[in-house]
Design a protein around this motif. Structure first.
Motif, PDB file in Angstrom:
ATOM      1  N   ALA A  14     -49.369  -3.853  95.049  1.00  0.00           N
ATOM      2  CA  ALA A  14     -49.403  -3.429  93.642  1.00  0.00           C
ATOM      3  C   ALA A  14     -49.039  -1.949  93.523  1.00  0.00           C
ATOM      4  N   ARG A  15     -49.567  -1.136  94.429  1.00  0.00           N
ATOM      5  CA  ARG A  15     -49.273   0.298  94.412  1.00  0.00           C
ATOM      6  C   ARG A  15     -47.781   0.535  94.553  1.00  0.00           C
ATOM      7  N   SER A  16     -47.161  -0.197  95.489  1.00  0.00           N
ATOM      8  CA  SER A  16     -45.718   0.016  95.690  1.00  0.00           C
ATOM      9  C   SER A  16     -44.924  -0.517  94.489  1.00  0.00           C
ATOM     10  N   ALA A  17     -45.389  -1.608  93.867  1.00  0.00           N
ATOM     11  CA  ALA A  17     -44.709  -2.116  92.660  1.00  0.00           C
ATOM     12  C   ALA A  17     -44.792  -1.091  91.520  1.00  0.00           C
ATOM     13  N   VAL A  18     -45.938  -0.440  91.415  1.00  0.00           N
ATOM     14  CA  VAL A  18     -46.116   0.574  90.355  1.00  0.00           C
ATOM     15  C   VAL A  18     -45.196   1.765  90.625  1.00  0.00           C
ATOM     16  N   LYS A  19     -45.171   2.213  91.865  1.00  0.00           N
ATOM     17  CA  LYS A  19     -44.364   3.395  92.216  1.00  0.00           C
ATOM     18  C   LYS A  19     -42.889   3.154  91.945  1.00  0.00           C
ATOM     19  N   THR A  20     -42.417   1.907  92.149  1.00  0.00           N
ATOM     20  CA  THR A  20     -40.995   1.610  91.957  1.00  0.00           C
ATOM     21  C   THR A  20     -40.733   0.926  90.606  1.00  0.00           C
ATOM     22  N   ARG A  21     -41.776   0.834  89.767  1.00  0.00           N
ATOM     23  CA  ARG A  21     -41.691   0.168  88.431  1.00  0.00           C
ATOM     24  C   ARG A  21     -41.073  -1.234  88.585  1.00  0.00           C
ATOM     25  N   ASP A  22     -41.551  -1.960  89.591  1.00  0.00           N
ATOM     26  CA  ASP A  22     -41.017  -3.298  89.860  1.00  0.00           C
ATOM     27  C   ASP A  22     -41.917  -4.323  89.151  1.00  0.00           C
ATOM     28  N   PHE A  23     -41.514  -4.723  87.944  1.00  0.00           N
ATOM     29  CA  PHE A  23     -42.359  -5.584  87.103  1.00  0.00           C
ATOM     30  C   PHE A  23     -42.638  -6.927  87.776  1.00  0.00           C
ATOM     31  N   ASP A  24     -41.599  -7.550  88.328  1.00  0.00           N
ATOM     32  CA  ASP A  24     -41.781  -8.890  88.910  1.00  0.00           C
ATOM     33  C   ASP A  24     -42.761  -8.866  90.090  1.00  0.00           C
ATOM     34  N   LYS A  25     -42.643  -7.812  90.888  1.00  0.00           N
ATOM     35  CA  LYS A  25     -43.547  -7.678  92.049  1.00  0.00           C
ATOM     36  C   LYS A  25     -44.988  -7.465  91.573  1.00  0.00           C
ATOM     37  N   LEU A  26     -45.152  -6.640  90.535  1.00  0.00           N
ATOM     38  CA  LEU A  26     -46.504  -6.397  90.001  1.00  0.00           C
ATOM     39  C   LEU A  26     -47.061  -7.674  89.379  1.00  0.00           C
ATOM     40  N   ALA A  27     -46.178  -8.419  88.688  1.00  0.00           N
ATOM     41  CA  ALA A  27     -46.597  -9.672  88.048  1.00  0.00           C
ATOM     42  C   ALA A  27     -47.121 -10.652  89.104  1.00  0.00           C
ATOM     43  N   ALA A  28     -46.362 -10.815  90.177  1.00  0.00           N
ATOM     44  CA  ALA A  28     -46.729 -11.816  91.191  1.00  0.00           C
ATOM     45  C   ALA A  28     -48.062 -11.469  91.857  1.00  0.00           C
ATOM     46  N   VAL A  29     -48.209 -10.210  92.252  1.00  0.00           N
ATOM     47  CA  VAL A  29     -49.452  -9.859  92.976  1.00  0.00           C
ATOM     48  C   VAL A  29     -50.652  -9.850  92.021  1.00  0.00           C
ATOM     49  N   SER A  30     -50.429  -9.488  90.760  1.00  0.00           N
ATOM     50  CA  SER A  30     -51.549  -9.436  89.800  1.00  0.00           C
ATOM     51  C   SER A  30     -52.054 -10.839  89.469  1.00  0.00           C
ATOM     52  N   GLU A  31     -51.136 -11.766  89.197  1.00  0.00           N
ATOM     53  CA  GLU A  31     -51.573 -13.142  88.889  1.00  0.00           C
ATOM     54  C   GLU A  31     -52.288 -13.748  90.103  1.00  0.00           C
ATOM     55  N   HIS A  32     -51.703 -13.506  91.280  1.00  0.00           N
ATOM     56  CA  HIS A  32     -52.309 -14.040  92.509  1.00  0.00           C
ATOM     57  C   HIS A  32     -53.723 -13.486  92.675  1.00  0.00           C
ATOM     58  N   ASN A  33     -53.872 -12.173  92.462  1.00  0.00           N
ATOM     59  CA  ASN A  33     -55.177 -11.547  92.649  1.00  0.00           C
ATOM     60  C   ASN A  33     -56.198 -12.059  91.632  1.00  0.00           C
ATOM     61  N   CYS A  34     -55.747 -12.233  90.394  1.00  0.00           N
ATOM     62  CA  CYS A  34     -56.634 -12.751  89.341  1.00  0.00           C
ATOM     63  C   CYS A  34     -57.095 -14.170  89.682  1.00  0.00           C
ATOM     64  N   LEU A  35     -56.161 -15.004  90.114  1.00  0.00           N
ATOM     65  CA  LEU A  35     -56.524 -16.395  90.412  1.00  0.00           C
ATOM     66  C   LEU A  35     -57.434 -16.472  91.643  1.00  0.00           C
ATOM     67  N   LYS A  36     -57.231 -15.553  92.576  1.00  0.00           N
ATOM     68  CA  LYS A  36     -58.139 -15.529  93.738  1.00  0.00           C
ATOM     69  C   LYS A  36     -59.548 -15.159  93.297  1.00  0.00           C
ATOM     70  N   MET A  37     -59.652 -14.129  92.413  1.00  0.00           N
ATOM     71  CA  MET A  37     -60.996 -13.741  91.954  1.00  0.00           C
ATOM     72  C   MET A  37     -61.671 -14.909  91.239  1.00  0.00           C
ATOM     73  N   HIS A  38     -60.909 -15.602  90.386  1.00  0.00           N
ATOM     74  CA  HIS A  38     -61.519 -16.727  89.663  1.00  0.00           C
ATOM     75  C   HIS A  38     -61.840 -17.888  90.609  1.00  0.00           C
ATOM     76  N   SER A  39     -61.073 -18.035  91.699  1.00  0.00           N
ATOM     77  CA  SER A  39     -61.411 -19.069  92.692  1.00  0.00           C
ATOM     78  C   SER A  39     -62.741 -18.744  93.364  1.00  0.00           C
ATOM     79  N   VAL A  40     -62.966 -17.458  93.638  1.00  0.00           N
ATOM     80  CA  VAL A  40     -64.254 -17.048  94.213  1.00  0.00           C
ATOM     81  C   VAL A  40     -65.373 -17.351  93.215  1.00  0.00           C
ATOM     82  N   MET A  41     -65.113 -17.053  91.940  1.00  0.00           N
ATOM     83  CA  MET A  41     -66.136 -17.341  90.903  1.00  0.00           C
ATOM     84  C   MET A  41     -66.421 -18.845  90.830  1.00  0.00           C
TER      85      MET A  41
END
Ligand code: PMV
Length: 333
Positions: free
Chosen positions: A225-252
């Motif tokens: 996510a940090r590298s996606a932010v630094k390079t303003r790479d929207f698709d990369k940020l989108a993929a890691v953010s959705e994945h991270n959100c779904l992982k957190m909800h899987s833990v819940m």
């Protein structure tokens, strides 16, 4: 009487789990967007004439939240402090998964610190010296002791919270003007969440078989996510953010008993966002400890995302915001 304002923040790489419950230290780092148009405003007045703390939230006496607020004031102003009147106003639904505790405690530490300095005759010199010398990071650490995510609302734009064994470090990774992301919030229920996030994350640590791998993989997701932010790479940020959100909800979901914050509207919004993605739109979702869906997009497709989510069954309201600044004192204080 001093007044401060803070905006909620929406985590893309989530905080879910504590390394140290007594100090409220997170098990891993996190990354978030501080919003611009949603806010909490807090006033604090210390007085030797008050015989107890009193908290008013949007004009109503709020007893349930008071002990947490009083403990936060103790951290800022010392355990022997005078009692205080605290008044809070919020322009969005509270305790509904929209990070109202983040904006509330961020505003509270800023205003309480200032309120000590303004009532200098009733505080000991050591308390005043501490209040005078606090940096934004010091205030973020005090806010984080009350609500882990609140530490991030001291800073604006895209914010990273790094967790070490002993403390947290928080800073702006990218100022708001450097990447004009938009956040569209689909409110699918205004009621309070069924389980407080602090209690739910302790339950997850104790009972979800996925918890340890969740924590172990946080550094990797943060790095992406940090590298996606630094390079303003929207698709990369989108993929890691959705994945991270779904992982957190899987833990819940795999906690015992399960912690399920979603409702039908949440799932319908996720589906609508998937359809937009299939049609080539740059947009992604994230959800926190509540059923609201936050869609991150860009200025050129914000109107389409708002219209699309506004038409989804179960959506009660749509809010939108750009990225904003960290907590600060207001001029009228
Ligand atoms: O700061 P808390 O205790 O309200 O926990 C926040 C947890 C999430 O909102 C679900 C995730 C996050 O990083 O903000």
């Amino acid at each position: 009487m001093a007044t401060a304002q803070a905006q909620p923040n929406i985590a893309l790489i989530k905080y879910w789990g504590k390394r140290d419950v007594s100090r409220n230290l997170p098990a891993a780092g996190s990354l978030s967007l501080t919003l611009a148009t949603l806010w909490t405003r807090m006033k604090v007045e210390f007085s030797a004439d008050f015989d107890r703390d009193r908290l008013l939230v949007d004009g109503e006496v709020a007893t349930a939240m008071l002990p947490r607020v009083s403990r936060c004031l103790d951290r800022v102003a010392g355990g022997n402090r005078p009692c205080a009147l605290i008044e809070s106003h919020c322009n969005f639904p509270i305790a509904a998964g929209l990070a109202s505790s983040a904006s509330a405690f961020a505003a509270l530490v800023v205003v309480a610190n200032q309120a000590c300095l303004e009532a200098e005759d009733i505080f000991e010199p050591a308390v005043l010296a501490a209040a005078n010398s606090r940096t934004t990071l010091d205030l973020a650490r005090l806010a984080g002791a009350a609500s882990g995510s609140a530490a991030r609302s001291l800073f604006g734009g895209i914010v990273e919270l790094a967790a070490s064994d002993d403390n947290i470090d928080v800073s702006t990774l990218l100022p708001s003007q450097d990447w004009p992301l938009r956040v569209v919030v689909a409110v699918t229920e205004r009621g309070h969440k069924p389980v407080a996030s602090g209690d739910a994350m302790i339950l997850s640590e104790k009972s979800s078989p996925f918890y340890s791998s969740w924590v172990e993989n946080q550094d990797h997701d943060l790095q992406v996510a940090r590298s996606a932010v630094k390079t303003r790479d929207f698709d990369k940020l989108a993929a890691v953010s959705e994945h991270n959100c779904l992982k957190m909800h899987s833990v819940m979901w795999t906690s015992r008993p399960p912690v399920v914050y979603w409702n039908r509207g949440t799932l319908a919004c996720m589906e609508a966002i998937r359809d937009l993605q299939s049609a080539g739109q740059a947009v992604f979702f994230t959800m926190d400890a509540g059923p609201q869906v936050k869609a991150i997009c860009q200025p050129d497709n914000e109107a389409l995302v708002m219209k699309t989510l506004g038409e989804v069954d179960g959506v009660e309201a749509i809010m939108n915001s750009g990225l904003g600044s960290g907590a600060c004192l207001l001029d009228d204080s």
